[in-house]
Design a protein around this motif. Sequence first.
Motif, PDB file in Angstrom:
ATOM      1  N   ALA A 156      14.517  13.467 -15.770  1.00  0.00           N
ATOM      2  CA  ALA A 156      13.050  13.432 -15.721  1.00  0.00           C
ATOM      3  C   ALA A 156      12.503  14.744 -15.170  1.00  0.00           C
ATOM      4  O   ALA A 156      11.481  15.254 -15.646  1.00  0.00           O
ATOM      5  CB  ALA A 156      12.567  12.259 -14.878  1.00  0.00           C
ATOM      6  N   LEU A 157      13.179  15.305 -14.173  1.00  0.00           N
ATOM      7  CA  LEU A 157      12.738  16.594 -13.625  1.00  0.00           C
ATOM      8  C   LEU A 157      12.857  17.706 -14.665  1.00  0.00           C
ATOM      9  O   LEU A 157      11.969  18.554 -14.780  1.00  0.00           O
ATOM     10  CB  LEU A 157      13.550  16.955 -12.376  1.00  0.00           C
ATOM     11  N   GLN A 158      13.941  17.702 -15.441  1.00  0.00           N
ATOM     12  CA  GLN A 158      14.100  18.704 -16.487  1.00  0.00           C
ATOM     13  C   GLN A 158      13.012  18.576 -17.538  1.00  0.00           C
ATOM     14  O   GLN A 158      12.452  19.572 -17.996  1.00  0.00           O
ATOM     15  CB  GLN A 158      15.470  18.583 -17.149  1.00  0.00           C
ATOM     16  N   LYS A 218      13.214  25.612 -10.455  1.00  0.00           N
ATOM     17  CA  LYS A 218      12.194  24.878 -11.211  1.00  0.00           C
ATOM     18  C   LYS A 218      12.206  23.397 -10.840  1.00  0.00           C
ATOM     19  O   LYS A 218      11.158  22.802 -10.643  1.00  0.00           O
ATOM     20  CB  LYS A 218      12.438  25.022 -12.715  1.00  0.00           C
ATOM     21  N   GLN A 219      13.384  22.830 -10.740  1.00  0.00           N
ATOM     22  CA  GLN A 219      13.454  21.403 -10.456  1.00  0.00           C
ATOM     23  C   GLN A 219      12.946  21.081  -9.053  1.00  0.00           C
ATOM     24  O   GLN A 219      12.305  20.055  -8.856  1.00  0.00           O
ATOM     25  CB  GLN A 219      14.867  20.884 -10.650  1.00  0.00           C
ATOM     26  N   GLU A 220      13.219  21.940  -8.086  1.00  0.00           N
ATOM     27  CA  GLU A 220      12.698  21.713  -6.732  1.00  0.00           C
ATOM     28  C   GLU A 220      11.174  21.758  -6.731  1.00  0.00           C
ATOM     29  O   GLU A 220      10.528  20.915  -6.116  1.00  0.00           O
ATOM     30  CB  GLU A 220      13.229  22.765  -5.761  1.00  0.00           C
ATOM     31  N   LEU A 221      10.621  22.733  -7.423  1.00  0.00           N
ATOM     32  CA  LEU A 221       9.168  22.868  -7.483  1.00  0.00           C
ATOM     33  C   LEU A 221       8.531  21.675  -8.188  1.00  0.00           C
ATOM     34  O   LEU A 221       7.553  21.102  -7.695  1.00  0.00           O
ATOM     35  CB  LEU A 221       8.787  24.165  -8.201  1.00  0.00           C
ATOM     36  N   VAL A 222       9.090  21.265  -9.319  1.00  0.00           N
ATOM     37  CA  VAL A 222       8.560  20.123 -10.056  1.00  0.00           C
ATOM     38  C   VAL A 222       8.670  18.862  -9.202  1.00  0.00           C
ATOM     39  O   VAL A 222       7.736  18.055  -9.142  1.00  0.00           O
ATOM     40  CB  VAL A 222       9.289  19.948 -11.408  1.00  0.00           C
ATOM     41  N   SER A 223       9.774  18.699  -8.518  1.00  0.00           N
ATOM     42  CA  SER A 223       9.946  17.542  -7.646  1.00  0.00           C
ATOM     43  C   SER A 223       8.882  17.518  -6.551  1.00  0.00           C
ATOM     44  O   SER A 223       8.279  16.475  -6.279  1.00  0.00           O
ATOM     45  CB  SER A 223      11.341  17.562  -7.021  1.00  0.00           C
ATOM     46  N   LYS A 224       8.625  18.661  -5.941  1.00  0.00           N
ATOM     47  CA  LYS A 224       7.590  18.736  -4.906  1.00  0.00           C
ATOM     48  C   LYS A 224       6.216  18.412  -5.474  1.00  0.00           C
ATOM     49  O   LYS A 224       5.441  17.688  -4.850  1.00  0.00           O
ATOM     50  CB  LYS A 224       7.577  20.120  -4.260  1.00  0.00           C
ATOM     51  N   LEU A 225       5.906  18.936  -6.655  1.00  0.00           N
ATOM     52  CA  LEU A 225       4.616  18.649  -7.282  1.00  0.00           C
ATOM     53  C   LEU A 225       4.465  17.166  -7.590  1.00  0.00           C
ATOM     54  O   LEU A 225       3.406  16.579  -7.355  1.00  0.00           O
ATOM     55  CB  LEU A 225       4.451  19.465  -8.561  1.00  0.00           C
ATOM     56  N   LEU A 226       5.503  16.555  -8.115  1.00  0.00           N
ATOM     57  CA  LEU A 226       5.444  15.131  -8.423  1.00  0.00           C
ATOM     58  C   LEU A 226       5.277  14.294  -7.165  1.00  0.00           C
ATOM     59  O   LEU A 226       4.458  13.380  -7.110  1.00  0.00           O
ATOM     60  CB  LEU A 226       6.700  14.693  -9.180  1.00  0.00           C
ATOM     61  N   HIS A 227       6.062  14.618  -6.139  1.00  0.00           N
ATOM     62  CA  HIS A 227       6.017  13.826  -4.909  1.00  0.00           C
ATOM     63  C   HIS A 227       4.688  13.971  -4.168  1.00  0.00           C
ATOM     64  O   HIS A 227       4.328  13.096  -3.385  1.00  0.00           O
ATOM     65  CB  HIS A 227       7.198  14.171  -4.009  1.00  0.00           C
ATOM     66  N   LEU A 228       3.965  15.037  -4.411  1.00  0.00           N
ATOM     67  CA  LEU A 228       2.642  15.180  -3.802  1.00  0.00           C
ATOM     68  C   LEU A 228       1.683  14.091  -4.281  1.00  0.00           C
ATOM     69  O   LEU A 228       0.734  13.737  -3.584  1.00  0.00           O
ATOM     70  CB  LEU A 228       2.046  16.550  -4.126  1.00  0.00           C
ATOM     71  N   HIS A 229       1.924  13.562  -5.475  1.00  0.00           N
ATOM     72  CA  HIS A 229       1.000  12.610  -6.079  1.00  0.00           C
ATOM     73  C   HIS A 229       1.527  11.182  -6.116  1.00  0.00           C
ATOM     74  O   HIS A 229       0.831  10.296  -6.600  1.00  0.00           O
ATOM     75  CB  HIS A 229       0.609  13.078  -7.477  1.00  0.00           C
ATOM     76  N   PHE A 230       2.734  10.966  -5.639  1.00  0.00           N
ATOM     77  CA  PHE A 230       3.261   9.604  -5.591  1.00  0.00           C
ATOM     78  C   PHE A 230       2.629   8.849  -4.438  1.00  0.00           C
ATOM     79  O   PHE A 230       2.473   9.382  -3.343  1.00  0.00           O
ATOM     80  CB  PHE A 230       4.779   9.601  -5.416  1.00  0.00           C
TER      81      PHE A 230
END
Length: 86
Positions: free
Chosen positions: A40-42, A17-29
């Motif tokens: 923050a990832l949790q 879950k954390q890897e996926l959330v991190s990837k989603l967030l970094h797509l928009h940074f």
Amino acid sequence: MACSVGSRTDQTPQCTKQELVSKLLHLHFKDKKTKVSGDALQLMAELLKIFVVAAIRSVRQAQAEGLARVDVEQLEKVLPQLLLDF
């Protein structure tokens, strides 16, 4: 943090879950050097889970009403439950 492809027959990537959330967030940074803490990832993973559950409830509400699409009305019917999840 690369997602590995599992040995399942559908060959979907296996991510935590954390890897996926991190990837989603970094797509928009805008700045690629932006870092996100583990806490923050949790938190983001939990919020995404809650909103996905609300979306699923909306789909079930639409299906119960015999509709093929989720409309604002179905979202409004599940919003009280979404607020209780917080």
